[in-house]
Design an enzyme around this catalytic site. Structure first.
Site, mmCIF file in Angstrom:
data_model
loop_
_atom_site.group_PDB
_atom_site.id
_atom_site.type_symbol
_atom_site.label_atom_id
_atom_site.label_comp_id
_atom_site.label_asym_id
_atom_site.label_seq_id
_atom_site.Cartn_x
_atom_site.Cartn_y
_atom_site.Cartn_z
ATOM 1 N N CYS A 152 0.836 -1.208 0.000
ATOM 2 C CA CYS A 152 0.000 0.000 0.000
ATOM 3 C C CYS A 152 0.870 1.257 0.000
ATOM 4 C CB CYS A 152 -0.866 0.039 1.250
ATOM 5 S SG CYS A 152 -1.850 -1.421 1.480
ATOM 6 N N ARG B 22 4.979 0.478 -6.216
ATOM 7 C CA ARG B 22 4.986 -0.371 -5.021
ATOM 8 C C ARG B 22 4.037 -1.556 -5.186
ATOM 9 N NH1 ARG B 22 6.707 2.378 -0.300
ATOM 10 N NH2 ARG B 22 5.193 1.295 0.985
ATOM 11 N N TRP C 72 -2.862 -2.631 -1.639
ATOM 12 C CA TRP C 72 -2.365 -3.944 -2.064
ATOM 13 C C TRP C 72 -3.043 -4.918 -1.112
ATOM 14 C CZ3 TRP C 72 1.012 -8.018 -0.522
ATOM 15 C CH2 TRP C 72 1.631 -8.712 -1.574
ATOM 16 N N ASN D 295 -1.440 1.568 5.736
ATOM 17 C CA ASN D 295 -0.554 0.503 5.226
ATOM 18 C C ASN D 295 -0.076 -0.277 6.445
ATOM 19 O OD1 ASN D 295 1.419 -1.081 4.064
ATOM 20 N ND2 ASN D 295 2.898 0.587 3.830
ATOM 21 N N GLY D 296 -0.289 -1.589 6.447
ATOM 22 C CA GLY D 296 0.131 -2.396 7.600
ATOM 23 C C GLY D 296 -0.914 -3.448 7.908
ATOM 24 N N GLU E 189 19.282 -15.732 -9.629
ATOM 25 C CA GLU E 189 18.791 -14.386 -9.911
ATOM 26 C C GLU E 189 18.184 -14.309 -11.314
ATOM 27 O OE1 GLU E 189 18.034 -12.005 -8.218
ATOM 28 O OE2 GLU E 189 18.030 -10.244 -9.510
ATOM 29 N N LYS F 21 14.362 -13.264 -11.928
ATOM 30 C CA LYS F 21 14.022 -12.115 -12.765
ATOM 31 C C LYS F 21 13.063 -12.521 -13.875
ATOM 32 C CE LYS F 21 15.087 -9.524 -10.998
ATOM 33 N NZ LYS F 21 15.697 -8.930 -9.829
ATOM 34 N N GLU G 197 9.544 -13.448 -12.523
ATOM 35 C CA GLU G 197 8.906 -12.280 -11.917
ATOM 36 C C GLU G 197 8.234 -11.382 -12.946
ATOM 37 O OE1 GLU G 197 11.887 -9.855 -10.026
ATOM 38 O OE2 GLU G 197 10.425 -8.903 -8.718
ATOM 39 N N HIS H 21 20.603 -34.911 -9.876
ATOM 40 C CA HIS H 21 19.894 -35.365 -8.679
ATOM 41 C C HIS H 21 18.389 -35.101 -8.766
ATOM 42 C CE1 HIS H 21 23.716 -36.298 -6.821
ATOM 43 N NE2 HIS H 21 24.151 -35.149 -7.308
ATOM 44 N N LYS I 295 6.846 -3.652 -4.811
ATOM 45 C CA LYS I 295 8.262 -3.277 -4.780
ATOM 46 C C LYS I 295 8.837 -3.481 -3.391
ATOM 47 C CE LYS I 295 12.104 -1.499 -6.316
ATOM 48 N NZ LYS I 295 12.933 -2.444 -7.090
HETATM 49 C C1 AGP Z 1 13.445 -8.516 -6.877
HETATM 50 O O1 AGP Z 1 13.354 -8.382 -8.249
HETATM 51 C C2 AGP Z 1 12.203 -8.647 -6.168
HETATM 52 N N1 AGP Z 1 11.306 -7.623 -6.485
HETATM 53 C C3 AGP Z 1 12.237 -9.048 -4.710
HETATM 54 O O2 AGP Z 1 12.711 -10.352 -4.681
HETATM 55 C C4 AGP Z 1 13.050 -8.185 -3.725
HETATM 56 O O3 AGP Z 1 14.416 -8.319 -3.977
HETATM 57 C C5 AGP Z 1 12.697 -8.622 -2.290
HETATM 58 O O4 AGP Z 1 11.350 -8.359 -2.043
HETATM 59 C C6 AGP Z 1 13.557 -7.948 -1.248
HETATM 60 O O5 AGP Z 1 13.386 -6.565 -1.238
HETATM 61 P P1 AGP Z 1 14.389 -5.621 -0.478
HETATM 62 O O6 AGP Z 1 15.719 -5.751 -1.123
HETATM 63 O O7 AGP Z 1 13.803 -4.253 -0.618
HETATM 64 O O8 AGP Z 1 14.431 -6.072 0.948
#
Ligand code: AGP
Length: 604
Positions: free
Chosen positions: A2, A27, A72, A96-97, A477, A481, A484, A500, A599
């Site tokens: 949020c 976000r 959100w 937010n929370g 990674e 990526k 995601e 394995h 985000k």
């Molecule tokens: C990365 O592309 C992601 N959006 C996600 O994995 C992110 O790295 C994770 O939520 C951690 O966020 P932070 O680095 O702000 O703690």
């Protein structure tokens, strides 16, 4: 997560609220709303869907004071009725929370005669504040929040006066100071257009915006001191500057961000790293027995590379833990353990909880974060800022490579103090580090080649990324990526693990990205490439510029400049980022705001 905004000033509030909300879109959200104080009282407009849909249904609103929200969904579906602001009598609230004692408060408020219209936990905040309101909004907010267990950044508007009151506990909230106008927001990107004078709020602080003034209060209603920080990010840094997506802009910005993080921290001349921000004494560094890295997602992948560096260069045993697991596991920690928390946003709830948990055991702590004033920066005694500038795309890119450089610098710093690295080696490594920006530019120049491969495989249902040693976290990674932002299922694997289990699903329909830069395990990697090729897989290798051997093994090769093998992850990461970007682009995905993701994950 949020986003909340608020405005009190001399201008029309609605356009400012909408503009600030749009800057928080990155976000992640699924509904939006505003409440504005007008001559007729508080007018509330909200809708499920995008801010543009909210904007389309707004009438002309004449009001100089208001609050806004992007939601959100956590408790309650993403519907218009559950969208914020929530209203009780004369009080509107955005939040937010998570209110953890929602059930108890719901029952209590029902008994007091309050009826609930939404499924959200936030609605209790509106009713509580309404119940306690006797003409003083600050006091009503404090009384209400005293009954709440959980986390909040919340902003309140009352129909009686041109005032916004906001409060924070474990969810990000800042206030912005303008000329005769003041703001609140979840983060600075929302306010960059209006002011760079920012008050980073602490837990249990309340802020009141009214009459061109801002006043902070503690949780007992006593006036508190205001610390104003002037931030150096500008609005251009938070806008797309001609790129179709923030993600592509941010991938390109790595030429600068990888350079900026080293400024003032590296002396190529004497092979030293100067880290004034690290307050650990030489003796404490020499006596370190263990490092525990806590992080989530991409930051966790950076942590895995950090482990190789701390162990390989500085000789310190290192564990890397996913923050959400660490906070609920049994620990063997002590004062010779250093906790390194890595978080781009500095607001990830699980990482904050993990560092607090570690500090309870007496561990020393270093935070690596990109956001000045973020909560994480306040939790750790040592703060290593990555200085990458605002990252808006949900997919972390430039902040990842900056985290890697932060870890290289820290590892070299520790290695030098612990006498595990001589000056010659450190000079060479630092010289190579400073060449990385130019090499990143070379990779960016070959983007068309990467795009071609991305398009070629964009209809794949499953992808594999393989690597060994330092290239294994890059494989993780790359897979993260890709899934995601393109929604293609992808797995990152340590290449030696293939036999394995996962080899069973390798076929001609599973493209394999093999990160095969020169290293002591290069030959093993070639064997793994042959293994998957024997099962019909198409192999796209990421390899050194001068590697002739790889052509005989892979179907296509993306080449990266030759550097110190320790630094390869910075370069190969740029390739996997571009691969993910162009795959998502080919599929028409909403690259900067992938579905279901936020985000900054400020709730557990
Ligand atoms: C990365 O592309 C992601 N959006 C996600 O994995 C992110 O790295 C994770 O939520 C951690 O966020 P932070 O680095 O702000 O703690």
């Amino acid at each position: 997560m949020c986003g909340i905004v608020g405005y009190v000033g001399k201008k029309q509030a609605t356009p400012i609220l909408i503009d600030a909300l749009k800057r928080l879109e990155y976000r992640g959200y699924d509904s939006a709303g505003v409440a504005v104080l007008t001559d007729k009282g508080v007018e509330v407009y909200k809708t499920e869907g995008r801010i543009s849909e909210l904007e389309a249904q707004l009438p002309d609103i004449n009001g100089l004071c208001g609050i806004g929200h992007t939601r959100w969904a956590t408790q309650g579906a993403p519907t218009t009725i559950n969208a914020h602001p929530h209203v009780s009598g004369n009080i509107s609230v955005v939040h937010n929370g998570i209110i953890e004692n929602y059930n108890e408060l719901h029952k209590f408020l029902n008994n007091e005669g309050y009826e609930f219209v939404s499924e959200t936990d936030t609605e209790v905040l509106a009713h509580l504040t309404n119940m306690y309101y006797k003409g003083n909004l600050v006091s009503a907010v404090i009384q209400g929040l005293k009954k709440v267990k959980g986390t909040y950044a919340a902003a309140f508007l009352c129909g009686d006066s041109k005032q916004v009151v906001a409060a924070r506990k474990e969810s990000p909230l800042i206030a912005g100071i303008g000329n005769g106008e003041n703001f609140i927001a979840s983060d600075v990107t929302a306010l960059l257009k209006y002011t760079r004078d920012i008050v980073y709020m602490h837990d249990y602080e309340i802020v009141s915006l009214a009459g061109g003034q801002i006043q902070l209060y503690d949780f007992w209603g006593n006036p508190a001191k205001t610390h104003i920080d002037s931030i150096d990010w500008n609005i251009e840094a938070a806008e797309k500057s001609g790129y179709p997506h923030f993600m592509l802009k941010e991938i390109n910005e790595q030429v600068t961000s990888v350079h900026d993080i080293m400024m003032g921290r590296v002396s190529k001349l004497n092979g030293d790293v100067a880290l004034d921000e690290i307050k650990l004494s030489m003796e404490e560094i020499q006596n370190l027995e263990r490092i525990v890295i806590v992080a989530c997602g991409t930051s966790y992948n950076a942590g895995l590379i950090g482990k190789c560096l701390f162990e390989g260069l500085a000789g310190i045993h290192t564990d890397v833990e996913v923050s959400s697991e660490f906070r609920y596991s049994n620990h063997v920690l002590g004062d010779s353990t250093l906790v390194v928390a890595i978080s781009q946003s500095g607001e990830t709830a699980d990482t904050l909880a993990a560092i607090r948990e570690a500090k309870n055991y007496g561990c020393r702590a270093i935070a690596i974060t990109n956001v000045v004033g973020a909560t994480l920066a306040r939790e750790a005694e040592n703060i290593f800022y990555t200085r990458a500038g605002p990252e808006i795309g949900v997919a972390a890119t430039k902040t990842f490579t900056s985290q890697l450089v932060a870890l290289y610098l820290l590892a070299i710093y520790f290695a030098r103090i612990r006498k595990r690295m001589d000056m010659d080696r450190s000079k060479r490594l630092l010289a190579s580090l400073t060449q990385l920006p130019g090499m990143i530019q070379q990779i960016l120049n070959s983007k068309d080649l990467i795009k071609k491969q991305a398009v070629r495989f964009s209809n794949a249902k499953d992808y594999f990324f393989l690597g060994r040693s330092l290239n294994y976290p890059v494989a993780l990674e790359g897979a993260l990526k890709l899934k995601e932002i393109s929604y293609i299922h992808a797995e990152g694997y340590a290449a030696g693990e293939l036999k394995h289990g996962p080899l069973a699903i390798i076929s001609k329909d599973t493209p394999v990205v093999a990160i095969a830069t020169r290293s002591p395990t290069y030959d093993k990697m070639l064997n793994n490439i042959r293994e998957v090729k024997a099962r019909g897989a198409q192999v796209l290798a990421i390899a050194d510029l001068n590697d002739a051997e790889i052509d005989k093994n892979a179907d296509a090769v993306i080449r990266i400049p030759v550097t110190d093998e320790l630094l390869n992850p910075v370069l190969s990461s740029v390739v996997v980022q571009l691969l993910a970007y162009y795959s998502a682009y080919a599929l028409g995905c909403p690259i900067d705001k992938p579905r279901n993701l936020a985000k900054s994950v400020t709730v557990e």
